[in-house]
Motif scaffolding. Structure first.
Motif, PDB file in Angstrom:
ATOM      1  N   LEU A   1       1.927   6.807   0.677  1.00 52.80           N
ATOM      2  CA  LEU A   1       1.600   7.162   2.060  1.00 52.80           C
ATOM      3  C   LEU A   1       2.771   6.817   2.974  1.00 52.80           C
ATOM      4  N   GLY A   2       2.789   7.458   4.121  1.00 56.33           N
ATOM      5  CA  GLY A   2       3.760   7.116   5.147  1.00 56.33           C
ATOM      6  C   GLY A   2       3.368   5.820   5.822  1.00 56.33           C
ATOM      7  N   LEU A   3       4.250   5.322   6.668  1.00 60.97           N
ATOM      8  CA  LEU A   3       4.020   4.047   7.334  1.00 60.97           C
ATOM      9  C   LEU A   3       2.739   4.063   8.167  1.00 60.97           C
ATOM     10  N   LYS A   4       2.564   5.099   8.976  1.00 68.04           N
ATOM     11  CA  LYS A   4       1.390   5.186   9.847  1.00 68.04           C
ATOM     12  C   LYS A   4       0.095   5.249   9.026  1.00 68.04           C
ATOM     13  N   GLU A   5       0.082   6.081   7.988  1.00 65.94           N
ATOM     14  CA  GLU A   5      -1.115   6.240   7.161  1.00 65.94           C
ATOM     15  C   GLU A   5      -1.441   4.947   6.416  1.00 65.94           C
ATOM     16  N   ALA A   6      -0.404   4.289   5.878  1.00 66.10           N
ATOM     17  CA  ALA A   6      -0.616   3.033   5.159  1.00 66.10           C
ATOM     18  C   ALA A   6      -1.157   1.962   6.100  1.00 66.10           C
TER      19      ALA A   6
ATOM     20  N   VAL B   1       0.843  -1.202   0.000  1.00 66.52           N
ATOM     21  CA  VAL B   1       0.000   0.000   0.000  1.00 66.52           C
ATOM     22  C   VAL B   1       0.873   1.244   0.000  1.00 66.52           C
ATOM     23  N   ARG B   2       1.921   1.254   0.804  1.00 71.45           N
ATOM     24  CA  ARG B   2       2.852   2.402   0.823  1.00 71.45           C
ATOM     25  C   ARG B   2       3.451   2.625  -0.550  1.00 71.45           C
TER      26      ARG B   2
END
Length: 123
Positions: free
Chosen positions: A81-86, A75-76
Motif C-alpha cells: 500500500l501507499g503511505l496514506k493507505e497504510a 504494513v506498507r
C-alpha cells in the motif's frame, strides 16, 4: 483371552471422534449413566482436529502500539500500500492486514508487525 483396560484404551484412542461419540452414547444407554465428563473430553479433541485442518489464516492488527510510524512502514512493506493507505489501515485497528494466507506467511507477518510494536492476532 480377555481384553485388558490398556487394550481397550488403545482401541478407543484410534477411533475417529464421531465413532467415539457413538460409543459413549451406546455406553450411556447400556449402563443407564451419563458420560458428560467423557463428552467434555471429546470436545477439545474435536477443536484440536479443526485447528489442525486450518490452512488459511487472517492476520488482524488489534492495536498499533506506541510506535505508529514503524507499524505503518511494516504494513506498507507487507501489503504494498501507499503511505496514506497504510496509515489509514493502521489507524483503523482492529483491522485485518492480510486474509487467507498460509500459516507460515501469517506467522512471519505477525512477527514483523509485533517487532514494529503492533499487537497482532491470527484468526
Amino acid at each position: 483371552m480377555a481384553l485388558t483396560k490398556e487394550d481397550i484404551l488403545n482401541a478407543i484412542a484410534e477411533m475417529p471422534v464421531m465413532e467415539l461419540v457413538e460409543l459413549i452414547e451406546a455406553a450411556e444407554e447400556k449402563f443407564n449413566v451419563s458420560a458428560a465428563a467423557a463428552v467434555a473430553v471429546a470436545g477439545p479433541a474435536v477443536a484440536a482436529e479443526a485447528a489442525e485442518e486450518q490452512t488459511e489464516f487472517d492476520v488482524v492488527m488489534t492495536s498499533f502500539g506506541a510506535n505508529k510510524v514503524a507499524v505503518i512502514k511494516a504494513v506498507r512493506s507487507a501489503t504494498g500500500l501507499g503511505l496514506k493507505e497504510a496509515k489509514e489501515v493502521v489507524e483503523s485497528a482492529p483491522k485485518a492486514i492480510k486474509e487467507g494466507v498460509s500459516k507460515d506467511e501469517a506467522e512471519a507477518l505477525k512477527a514483523e508487525l509485533e517487532a514494529a510494536g503492533a499487537e497482532v492476532e491470527l484468526k
